[in-house]
Structure formats: C-alpha cells, structure tokens
Write a protein that holds these residues in place. Sequence first.
Motif, PDB file in Angstrom:
ATOM      1  N   SER A  27      46.172  36.709  34.908  1.00 40.89           N
ATOM      2  CA  SER A  27      44.916  36.760  34.164  1.00 40.89           C
ATOM      3  C   SER A  27      44.220  35.401  34.184  1.00 40.89           C
ATOM      4  O   SER A  27      42.993  35.316  34.303  1.00 40.89           O
ATOM      5  CB  SER A  27      45.144  37.227  32.725  1.00 40.89           C
ATOM      6  OG  SER A  27      46.028  36.356  32.067  1.00 40.89           O
ATOM      7  N   VAL A  78      42.702  34.991  37.716  1.00 36.40           N
ATOM      8  CA  VAL A  78      41.474  35.764  37.882  1.00 36.40           C
ATOM      9  C   VAL A  78      40.320  35.106  37.141  1.00 36.40           C
ATOM     10  O   VAL A  78      39.236  34.931  37.698  1.00 36.40           O
ATOM     11  CB  VAL A  78      41.672  37.222  37.400  1.00 36.40           C
ATOM     12  CG1 VAL A  78      40.360  37.975  37.366  1.00 36.40           C
ATOM     13  CG2 VAL A  78      42.677  37.938  38.290  1.00 36.40           C
ATOM     14  N   LYS A  98      39.972  39.482  43.416  1.00 30.79           N
ATOM     15  CA  LYS A  98      40.156  40.944  43.426  1.00 30.79           C
ATOM     16  C   LYS A  98      41.628  41.299  43.633  1.00 30.79           C
ATOM     17  O   LYS A  98      42.144  42.213  42.988  1.00 30.79           O
ATOM     18  CB  LYS A  98      39.311  41.583  44.532  1.00 30.79           C
ATOM     19  CG  LYS A  98      37.842  41.661  44.221  1.00 30.79           C
ATOM     20  CD  LYS A  98      37.091  42.306  45.373  1.00 30.79           C
ATOM     21  CE  LYS A  98      35.605  42.359  45.128  1.00 30.79           C
ATOM     22  NZ  LYS A  98      34.870  42.930  46.270  1.00 30.79           N
ATOM     23  N   MET A 153      43.445  40.586  40.520  1.00 30.21           N
ATOM     24  CA  MET A 153      42.983  41.520  39.503  1.00 30.21           C
ATOM     25  C   MET A 153      43.710  42.858  39.608  1.00 30.21           C
ATOM     26  O   MET A 153      43.968  43.516  38.606  1.00 30.21           O
ATOM     27  CB  MET A 153      41.476  41.736  39.678  1.00 30.21           C
ATOM     28  CG  MET A 153      40.746  42.070  38.427  1.00 30.21           C
ATOM     29  SD  MET A 153      38.995  42.397  38.724  1.00 30.21           S
ATOM     30  CE  MET A 153      38.466  41.025  39.685  1.00 30.21           C
ATOM     31  N   SER A 154      44.053  43.255  40.826  1.00 30.21           N
ATOM     32  CA  SER A 154      44.687  44.557  41.035  1.00 30.21           C
ATOM     33  C   SER A 154      46.066  44.638  40.397  1.00 30.21           C
ATOM     34  O   SER A 154      46.583  45.732  40.179  1.00 30.21           O
ATOM     35  CB  SER A 154      44.783  44.866  42.531  1.00 30.21           C
ATOM     36  OG  SER A 154      45.669  43.966  43.162  1.00 30.21           O
ATOM     37  N   GLU A 184      44.942  47.892  33.255  1.00 29.95           N
ATOM     38  CA  GLU A 184      43.666  48.573  33.515  1.00 29.95           C
ATOM     39  C   GLU A 184      42.523  48.062  32.638  1.00 29.95           C
ATOM     40  O   GLU A 184      41.388  47.946  33.095  1.00 29.95           O
ATOM     41  CB  GLU A 184      43.827  50.084  33.323  1.00 29.95           C
ATOM     42  CG  GLU A 184      44.682  50.727  34.387  1.00 29.95           C
ATOM     43  CD  GLU A 184      44.937  52.197  34.104  1.00 29.95           C
ATOM     44  OE1 GLU A 184      44.377  52.742  33.130  1.00 29.95           O
ATOM     45  OE2 GLU A 184      45.693  52.796  34.876  1.00 29.95           O
ATOM     46  N   GLN A 236      41.457  44.800  33.975  1.00 29.62           N
ATOM     47  CA  GLN A 236      40.774  45.037  35.249  1.00 29.62           C
ATOM     48  C   GLN A 236      39.332  45.455  35.006  1.00 29.62           C
ATOM     49  O   GLN A 236      38.420  44.983  35.687  1.00 29.62           O
ATOM     50  CB  GLN A 236      41.478  46.129  36.059  1.00 29.62           C
ATOM     51  CG  GLN A 236      42.735  45.679  36.745  1.00 29.62           C
ATOM     52  CD  GLN A 236      43.313  46.767  37.618  1.00 29.62           C
ATOM     53  OE1 GLN A 236      42.621  47.674  38.054  1.00 29.62           O
ATOM     54  NE2 GLN A 236      44.613  46.682  37.879  1.00 29.62           N
ATOM     55  N   TYR A 237      39.123  46.315  34.021  1.00 28.88           N
ATOM     56  CA  TYR A 237      37.766  46.766  33.715  1.00 28.88           C
ATOM     57  C   TYR A 237      36.895  45.584  33.272  1.00 28.88           C
ATOM     58  O   TYR A 237      35.767  45.421  33.752  1.00 28.88           O
ATOM     59  CB  TYR A 237      37.807  47.843  32.623  1.00 28.88           C
ATOM     60  CG  TYR A 237      36.436  48.318  32.225  1.00 28.88           C
ATOM     61  CD1 TYR A 237      35.736  49.217  33.019  1.00 28.88           C
ATOM     62  CD2 TYR A 237      35.825  47.851  31.060  1.00 28.88           C
ATOM     63  CE1 TYR A 237      34.469  49.641  32.671  1.00 28.88           C
ATOM     64  CE2 TYR A 237      34.561  48.263  30.700  1.00 28.88           C
ATOM     65  CZ  TYR A 237      33.885  49.170  31.505  1.00 28.88           C
ATOM     66  OH  TYR A 237      32.626  49.582  31.157  1.00 28.88           O
ATOM     67  N   TYR A 290      37.292  42.364  33.846  1.00 31.24           N
ATOM     68  CA  TYR A 290      37.047  41.442  34.952  1.00 31.24           C
ATOM     69  C   TYR A 290      36.140  42.056  36.017  1.00 31.24           C
ATOM     70  O   TYR A 290      35.371  41.340  36.663  1.00 31.24           O
ATOM     71  CB  TYR A 290      38.361  40.962  35.562  1.00 31.24           C
ATOM     72  CG  TYR A 290      39.114  40.003  34.676  1.00 31.24           C
ATOM     73  CD1 TYR A 290      38.478  38.896  34.112  1.00 31.24           C
ATOM     74  CD2 TYR A 290      40.453  40.192  34.395  1.00 31.24           C
ATOM     75  CE1 TYR A 290      39.154  38.021  33.295  1.00 31.24           C
ATOM     76  CE2 TYR A 290      41.147  39.295  33.587  1.00 31.24           C
ATOM     77  CZ  TYR A 290      40.496  38.221  33.030  1.00 31.24           C
ATOM     78  OH  TYR A 290      41.164  37.337  32.223  1.00 31.24           O
ATOM     79  N   ASN A 291      36.228  43.377  36.204  1.00 34.99           N
ATOM     80  CA  ASN A 291      35.308  44.031  37.159  1.00 34.99           C
ATOM     81  C   ASN A 291      33.866  43.934  36.708  1.00 34.99           C
ATOM     82  O   ASN A 291      32.965  43.807  37.542  1.00 34.99           O
ATOM     83  CB  ASN A 291      35.700  45.498  37.373  1.00 34.99           C
ATOM     84  CG  ASN A 291      36.721  45.670  38.470  1.00 34.99           C
ATOM     85  OD1 ASN A 291      36.667  44.979  39.484  1.00 34.99           O
ATOM     86  ND2 ASN A 291      37.673  46.575  38.268  1.00 34.99           N
TER      87      ASN A 291
END
Length: 158
Positions: free
Chosen positions: A97, A100, A135, A138-139, A143, A146-147, A149-150
């Motif tokens: 984290s 990212v 990315k 992040m994977s 979840e 991930q949302y 950061y997306n």
Amino acid sequence: MKAASIKTIKDELKHKTSSELLELCLALTRFKKENKELLTYLLFEAYDEDRYIETVKLEMDEMFSDINTKNFFFIRKSVRKILTSTKKQIRYSKKKSTEVELLLYFCLKLKHFKPSIKGSPRLQKVFETQIRLAKKAMSTLHEDLQYDYNMLLEEIEN
C-alpha cells in the motif's frame, strides 16, 4: 571476502548478548548511510505508516520544487534522483500500500510538472513505467484499497 548466508548470520546472532547486538547495530549504522536510514525507519517510523508516507511525500515535493527547469536533461536527471530516493523509501517499508501510494504520488507530481513532460519521450517513459509498476503492486492489495487507488489512478491518467 565472501558474505555469509542469512541463516549463518542468524545462527551466529543468536549466540550474542544484547550489548554485543547493540554494538553490531551501531557498527552497521556507521558503515553505510542506507543502513542508518533503514534503522531510523524501523525504530522511529514503522509504527506510524501514514506519517511516514506524508514525510516521504513532503520530501518529494521539496525535491520537485528544486528541479532545474532550464532543459530536459536537468529535469530528467532530477526526476531519476527523486525516483531513486522514493524507491529506497519504498524498500524500507516493504508494504504494498505504501508502494502504490508513493508511486502514484510521484506520477501525479510528474504529470503536473511544468514544463510538461510531453516534451520529453524519456520522461513519458518513466511516467508510464511507474504507472505500470503501481498497477502491478495494486493488484496484490485488498479490493477496497484497489478501488480507492484505481480512482486516483484514473485521475492521474486523464
């Protein structure tokens, strides 16, 4: 001299007293700056990751503001220096984290940098590579993270 394996070192450290371990740690910090920085992180900053991230972001802000913008050669050189420093800070933390967040912040700063990085294909390549690495890291996250950061990633890419 060939370095011993981690297992051999670990076994040897088990036989040392606490005062001997303290002396070994202090000798390591005197030997190399990175050892001192890592020990500083582990002792003083590892317990509060959010504060650590903010500190690294402030350092990045300062380094970006100090960039010589006369030509792209100096900009590229400075950006690589900032990226190297950031990657070192990420290595200390070992948390995905943190990786990212710091990579995305680096990309955000690079995108909003004046003069625009669009004038330098090399800087654009650095930008794209760091987005790709963010990315990938992040994977591996949860979840929900991930949302979040997306959302930030979409803001950076647009």
